[in-house]
Design an enzyme around this catalytic site. Structure first.
Site, mmCIF file in Angstrom:
data_model
loop_
_atom_site.group_PDB
_atom_site.id
_atom_site.type_symbol
_atom_site.label_atom_id
_atom_site.label_comp_id
_atom_site.label_asym_id
_atom_site.label_seq_id
_atom_site.Cartn_x
_atom_site.Cartn_y
_atom_site.Cartn_z
ATOM 1 N N ARG A 119 0.828 -1.245 -0.021
ATOM 2 C CA ARG A 119 -0.045 0.078 -0.008
ATOM 3 C C ARG A 119 0.756 1.313 0.186
ATOM 4 N NH1 ARG A 119 -5.040 -1.639 3.269
ATOM 5 N NH2 ARG A 119 -6.309 -1.933 1.512
ATOM 6 N N GLN A 124 -0.667 2.540 -5.717
ATOM 7 C CA GLN A 124 -2.084 2.879 -5.701
ATOM 8 C C GLN A 124 -3.124 2.356 -6.976
ATOM 9 O OE1 GLN A 124 -2.441 6.815 -4.395
ATOM 10 N NE2 GLN A 124 -3.056 6.208 -2.363
ATOM 11 N N ASP A 127 -4.102 -1.317 -6.874
ATOM 12 C CA ASP A 127 -4.720 -1.807 -5.761
ATOM 13 C C ASP A 127 -6.206 -2.484 -5.931
ATOM 14 O OD1 ASP A 127 -5.578 -2.321 -3.213
ATOM 15 O OD2 ASP A 127 -5.188 -0.231 -2.538
ATOM 16 N N SER A 130 -8.527 -2.219 -2.952
ATOM 17 C CA SER A 130 -9.416 -1.088 -2.821
ATOM 18 C C SER A 130 -10.312 -0.907 -3.750
ATOM 19 C CB SER A 130 -8.468 0.503 -2.782
ATOM 20 O OG SER A 130 -7.660 0.361 -1.790
ATOM 21 N N TYR A 225 -2.736 -0.992 7.196
ATOM 22 C CA TYR A 225 -3.661 -1.958 8.034
ATOM 23 C C TYR A 225 -3.726 -1.729 9.572
ATOM 24 C CZ TYR A 225 -3.345 -4.412 3.439
ATOM 25 O OH TYR A 225 -3.142 -4.652 2.371
HETATM 26 P P1 NAD Z 1 -9.131 -3.274 5.730
HETATM 27 O O1 NAD Z 1 -9.892 -3.993 4.707
HETATM 28 O O2 NAD Z 1 -7.712 -4.135 6.180
HETATM 29 O O3 NAD Z 1 -9.991 -3.153 6.976
HETATM 30 C C1 NAD Z 1 -11.093 -2.278 6.998
HETATM 31 C C2 NAD Z 1 -11.098 -1.154 8.190
HETATM 32 O O4 NAD Z 1 -11.254 -1.766 9.484
HETATM 33 C C3 NAD Z 1 -9.785 -0.531 8.306
HETATM 34 O O5 NAD Z 1 -10.157 0.820 8.177
HETATM 35 C C4 NAD Z 1 -9.410 -1.064 9.859
HETATM 36 O O6 NAD Z 1 -8.690 0.019 10.295
HETATM 37 C C5 NAD Z 1 -10.757 -1.434 10.396
HETATM 38 N N1 NAD Z 1 -10.781 -2.039 11.680
HETATM 39 C C6 NAD Z 1 -9.930 -3.078 11.937
HETATM 40 N N2 NAD Z 1 -9.937 -3.625 13.038
HETATM 41 C C7 NAD Z 1 -11.075 -2.852 13.684
HETATM 42 C C8 NAD Z 1 -11.663 -2.997 14.944
HETATM 43 N N3 NAD Z 1 -11.312 -3.691 15.780
HETATM 44 N N4 NAD Z 1 -12.766 -1.921 15.097
HETATM 45 C C9 NAD Z 1 -12.914 -1.220 14.173
HETATM 46 N N5 NAD Z 1 -12.174 -0.924 13.029
HETATM 47 C C10 NAD Z 1 -11.288 -1.785 12.735
HETATM 48 O O7 NAD Z 1 -8.433 -1.745 5.213
HETATM 49 P P2 NAD Z 1 -8.567 -1.033 4.054
HETATM 50 O O8 NAD Z 1 -10.018 -0.442 4.040
HETATM 51 O O9 NAD Z 1 -8.508 -1.972 2.787
HETATM 52 O O10 NAD Z 1 -7.628 0.131 4.331
HETATM 53 C C11 NAD Z 1 -7.403 0.862 5.384
HETATM 54 C C12 NAD Z 1 -6.623 1.956 5.272
HETATM 55 O O11 NAD Z 1 -5.424 1.818 4.245
HETATM 56 C C13 NAD Z 1 -7.656 3.160 4.555
HETATM 57 O O12 NAD Z 1 -7.461 4.132 5.377
HETATM 58 C C14 NAD Z 1 -7.267 3.330 3.211
HETATM 59 O O13 NAD Z 1 -7.054 4.535 2.798
HETATM 60 C C15 NAD Z 1 -5.551 3.064 3.357
HETATM 61 N N6 NAD Z 1 -5.218 2.470 1.946
HETATM 62 C C16 NAD Z 1 -3.927 3.172 1.467
HETATM 63 C C17 NAD Z 1 -3.520 2.592 0.020
HETATM 64 C C18 NAD Z 1 -2.131 3.507 -0.282
HETATM 65 O O14 NAD Z 1 -1.969 4.133 0.119
HETATM 66 N N7 NAD Z 1 -1.791 2.954 -1.521
HETATM 67 C C19 NAD Z 1 -4.265 1.722 -0.472
HETATM 68 C C20 NAD Z 1 -5.256 0.960 0.161
HETATM 69 C C21 NAD Z 1 -5.764 1.494 1.337
#
Ligand code: NAD
Length: 373
Positions: A119, A124, A127, A130, A225
């Site tokens: 990530r 990006q 991905d 996402s 994550y």
């Molecule tokens: P994910 O699918 O791994 O998890 C979903 C969400 O669940 C996350 O926001 C996580 O913080 C939350 N979570 C985990 N345990 C939890 C708990 N006990 N209680 C409540 N919430 C909990 O994550 P995702 O949605 O794929 O991405 C997470 C972050 O990464 C996002 O902010 C996204 O913007 C970022 N991201 C960055 C890039 C990049 O920079 N290239 C790419 C993809 C995602």
């Protein structure tokens, strides 16, 4: 490079769409597509032929492709049909499937898992997690609205006023943020919760309220994550969720922990306290679910609450899901394939190093598990 695309009978999506094939064929590449592969995404064999691909049967694709691209991993025995050294791209989820990288390395394949792409800003546009999570978040709200025995928006009618649906989103990552945006567009009142403090600003910018439990472990080194929380935190969190859940008409849960079962956020005791007719959509169903009662790939009613256990809702939007997946793959191939149509196996490249889980008979995923993943 001869690239093969197969029909995936359990999925409505297809790994490459004609617009992307046209761009690929511009280089030194040929694309073979199994007849009927695009049917469920409303892409005909003729569309593929017009894009420059050859439409054929799976035997020819397995026998002559140098690179096979799919959305889901194929049945293991399918990989036996590939020649030594063939490259394959799919989402193998090696954290959840502990034997897959070993099995594929035994078959002497060069394997890239799109869910392992790091990530980082540079990656990006590749991905797939996402792209698919965003569609799933949108679909989760539409599914909830369909199952909810009441309106979503506030309505003032001659027969009385209907209050807006209250929506609680647990996990405000990619899927959660899209769920918030969709629920807001439908007129719901939305609250959201995440352990990552970075999510607060994003939630609020969408017009939802961010609910917080003090004391979360937020590990910046986890590459975006979330990380597992302490027992004390988990108890405080479940208590707060219970309080919010009692008032909610809809709960969308999306919380995931990489390589671990999904955290338990909604207990049976909480479900019992929810309003009759309320709906829970559990997008974490495939990794155990965020709700104690979730059954993967089933929609059930328990304690008068409908619980939809489906992590794969992106399939319900196959046209756009295929288009986005294809574009992500195209961007990945720009790194993986040279202008001459050869595989660029530069395992010093951060993107290829992280996503390559097997090569030259070696199980690279398990070899590096304890080092840099
Ligand atoms: P994910 O699918 O791994 O998890 C979903 C969400 O669940 C996350 O926001 C996580 O913080 C939350 N979570 C985990 N345990 C939890 C708990 N006990 N209680 C409540 N919430 C909990 O994550 P995702 O949605 O794929 O991405 C997470 C972050 O990464 C996002 O902010 C996204 O913007 C970022 N991201 C960055 C890039 C990049 O920079 N290239 C790419 C993809 C995602």
């Amino acid at each position: 490079m001869q690239i093969g695309i197969l029909s995936e009978p359990t999925d409505q999506r297809v790994a490459l769409v004609p617009e992307v094939i046209k761009q690929l064929i511009g280089g030194n590449n040929q694309v073979l597509v199994e007849s009927g592969a695009g049917d469920q995404s409303y892409i005909s064999d003729q569309d593929y032929i017009e894009s420059g691909a050859k439409v054929t049967n799976s035997t020819e694709i397995f026998g002559s492709s140098e690179l096979i691209i799919s959305i889901n991993k194929l049945p293991l025995e399918s990989y036996d049909q590939l020649q030594d050294g063939t490259a394959v791209i799919s989402s193998f989820q090696p954290f959840n499937d502990v034997i897959i990288s070993k099995e594929l390395s035994i078959r002497n394949l060069t394997v890239f898992s799109m869910d392992m792409v790091p990530r980082i800003t540079l990656a990006q546009a590749m991905d797939v997690l996402s792209s698919m999570a965003s569609i799933a978040g949108y679909q989760a709200v539409l599914q909830a609205a369909t199952h909810l025995p009441r309106y979503f928006p506030m309505l003032t009618t001659a027969a009385g006023t209907i209050p807006p649906a209250k929506v609680l989103v647990l996990g405000a990552g990619v899927a959660g943020l899209q769920a918030i945006a969709t629920a807001k567009r439908l007129g719901g009142v939305v609250e959201a919760f995440d352990t990552r403090l970075a999510a607060k600003e994003e939630v609020e910018s969408l017009g939802a309220k961010f609910v917080m439990v003090e004391g979360a472990t937020d590990d910046k080194a986890a590459g975006g994550y979330a990380v597992e929380q302490s027992e004390d935190y988990k108890q405080k969190q479940q208590a707060l969720i219970q309080e919010k859940a009692e008032k909610a008409d809809v709960i969308i849960t999306t919380a995931q922990l990489r390589g671990k079962p999904a955290p338990l956020l909604v207990t049976e005791a909480t479900v019992k306290l929810m309003k009759p007719g309320a709906v829970i959509v559990d997008l974490a169903a495939s990794t155990g679910g965020n709700c104690e009662l979730t059954r993967n790939n089933e929609t059930i009613q328990v304690h008068a609450v409908t619980i939809i256990g489906n992590s794969d809702l992106a399939q319900n939007v196959p046209m756009h899901a295929s288009q986005l997946y294809s574009k992500n793959i195209f961007n990945f191939l720009k790194v993986l394939i040279t202008d001459e149509g050869k595989l660029n196996l530069d395992l010093e490249n951060e993107i290829l190093k992280s996503s390559c889980i097997a090569h030259a008979g070696q199980d690279l995923f398990n070899r590096s598990m304890n080092s840099d993943r």
